[in-house]
Design an enzyme around this catalytic site. Structure first.
Site, PDB file in Angstrom:
ATOM      1  N   SER A 150       5.648  -3.590 -64.674  1.00 23.97           N
ATOM      2  CA  SER A 150       6.624  -4.663 -64.886  1.00 23.97           C
ATOM      3  C   SER A 150       7.531  -4.274 -66.035  1.00 23.97           C
ATOM      4  O   SER A 150       7.047  -3.894 -67.107  1.00 23.97           O
ATOM      5  CB  SER A 150       5.930  -5.992 -65.197  1.00 23.97           C
ATOM      6  OG  SER A 150       6.859  -6.942 -65.695  1.00 23.97           O
ATOM      7  N   GLY A 151       8.835  -4.381 -65.813  1.00 26.29           N
ATOM      8  CA  GLY A 151       9.779  -4.026 -66.865  1.00 26.29           C
ATOM      9  C   GLY A 151       9.783  -5.013 -68.013  1.00 26.29           C
ATOM     10  O   GLY A 151       9.684  -4.630 -69.185  1.00 26.29           O
ATOM     11  N   GLY A 170      12.897  -5.961 -64.650  1.00 26.20           N
ATOM     12  CA  GLY A 170      13.078  -4.521 -64.794  1.00 26.20           C
ATOM     13  C   GLY A 170      12.727  -3.728 -63.555  1.00 26.20           C
ATOM     14  O   GLY A 170      13.406  -2.747 -63.212  1.00 26.20           O
ATOM     15  N   THR A 171      11.667  -4.132 -62.843  1.00 26.88           N
ATOM     16  CA  THR A 171      11.312  -3.411 -61.617  1.00 26.88           C
ATOM     17  C   THR A 171      12.356  -3.642 -60.530  1.00 26.88           C
ATOM     18  O   THR A 171      12.609  -2.752 -59.710  1.00 26.88           O
ATOM     19  CB  THR A 171       9.919  -3.823 -61.124  1.00 26.88           C
ATOM     20  OG1 THR A 171       9.828  -5.257 -61.089  1.00 26.88           O
ATOM     21  CG2 THR A 171       8.828  -3.276 -62.033  1.00 26.88           C
TER      22      THR A 171
END
Length: 341
Positions: A90-91, A257-258
């Protein structure tokens, strides 16, 4: 105070999305690898229920567990717990974990730049933090290999009709739709409708399209629906709004982010981006992540990219989550008024 369990948490958010970090009170889960430890937490559910369910949690919260790294290059490792999943990467949570490690004094901060390697269940994450006056002001995360899966394929959604969608992986798996074609400008008052429709689209994509990671067959579903707005060109690169619907029915407050990584992989596959190009993703609340394509890399037999995303994180509090032995709901509870689309 009586308590049979006390878990120490530093709360944080990255560009609006909550990503709390467990820093004490939980022993590392069993497993030879970080992926096996992740899988134990996903199956067992005890920790997930305790920190994510009401009264301690809620559908808005993600929680990360710090564990000793298994990879010799890593400085720290973390397992991500989202409302309905325990994902590879996860970003926003990587930014929260990095912020807590540095601003919380767990990893020594070196100004003006601190570099470290984190181990996520999906692989190593290389982090560079811009630091000043004891604060990690911006976190740069080099993500895992990201790739386009299916391009411009039909998807039937009950009540909507046939959509043309993409699927892609950016550390997590996405079905990607045209927000404008569905009537969304990606503004705050659309959040409930985006969340509800996104869950329906994600469920339809899992039934009709499916997903399997070429190097990790355990990851074999589509997690999220990304609603992507039109792109525009700026002097520094491309920009566009987006919103990600997260199971069981909420919208990510950050640009995800992802999802930024997955969208850049799709743009690279279509020739819209190449190595060194940048993309600014703007969320439903107006916050932003900046993405950049670092290099090209294969994911099994799939051509992909190594993306970098950057954003900001802020610590919001310190908590001790406790369990009174007389509490009749040790695992908490969740109700459909908030938990579900």
């Amino acid at each position: 105070m009586r308590s049979t369990k006390t878990i120490h948490v530093i709360s944080c958010h990255a560009e609006g999305e909550v990503g709390d970090v467990i820093v004490g009170g939980v022993a590392p889960p069993p497993g030879e690898t970080l992926w096996e430890q992740r899988s134990f937490i996903a199956r067992d559910q005890t920790l997930r229920n305790f920190v994510l369910n009401e009264p301690r949690g809620g559908v808005f919260r993600h929680v990360n567990l710090l564990v000793p790294p298994r990879h010799p290059e890593a400085d720290a490792a973390f397992i991500i717990m989202e409302p309905e999943d325990t994902p590879p990467m996860s970003g926003s949570n990587s930014i929260c974990v990095s912020t807590v490690l540095l601003d919380g004094g767990i990893v020594p901060m070196i100004e003006p730049i601190t570099e470290m390697v984190l181990e996520a269940p999906g692989g190593l994450v290389r982090v560079k933090a811009e630091c000043r006056n004891g604060k990690a002001e911006r976190i740069f995360v080099q993500n895992v290999t990201s790739f386009a899966d299916k391009l411009s394929v039909p998807l039937d959604v009950e009540g909507i009709g046939t959509l043309t969608v993409d699927t892609a992986y950016g550390g997590d798996s996405f079905v990607v739709v045209d927000a404008e074609a569905l009537g969304f400008a990606i503004v705050e008052d659309e959040a409930k409708d985006i969340a509800r429709l996104g869950v329906r689209i994600t469920n339809a994509a899992n039934e009709q399209l499916g997903f399997s990671h070429p190097e990790n067959p355990d990851w074999n579903h589509i997690s999220f629906c990304a609603f992507c707005g039109p792109l525009s060109q700026t002097p520094t690169g491309l920009t566009g709004r987006s919103a990600v619907a997260i199971q069981p029915g909420k919208v990510d407050r950050s640009p995800t982010g992802t999802a930024v990584s997955a969208r850049m992989a799709l743009m690279a596959a279509r020739g819209q981006m190449t190595i060194g190009d940048t993309f600014e993703a703007v969320s439903i609340i107006g916050s932003s992540f900046t993405g950049r394509i670092v290099s090209q890399q294969m994911a099994g037999d799939r051509p992909g990219i190594v993306p970098e995303i950057s954003g900001r994180g802020w610590i919001t509090g310190i908590h001790q989550h406790m369990l009174d032995p007389s509490d009749p709901w040790p695992g908490g509870y969740k109700l459909s008024d908030t938990w579900g689309a």
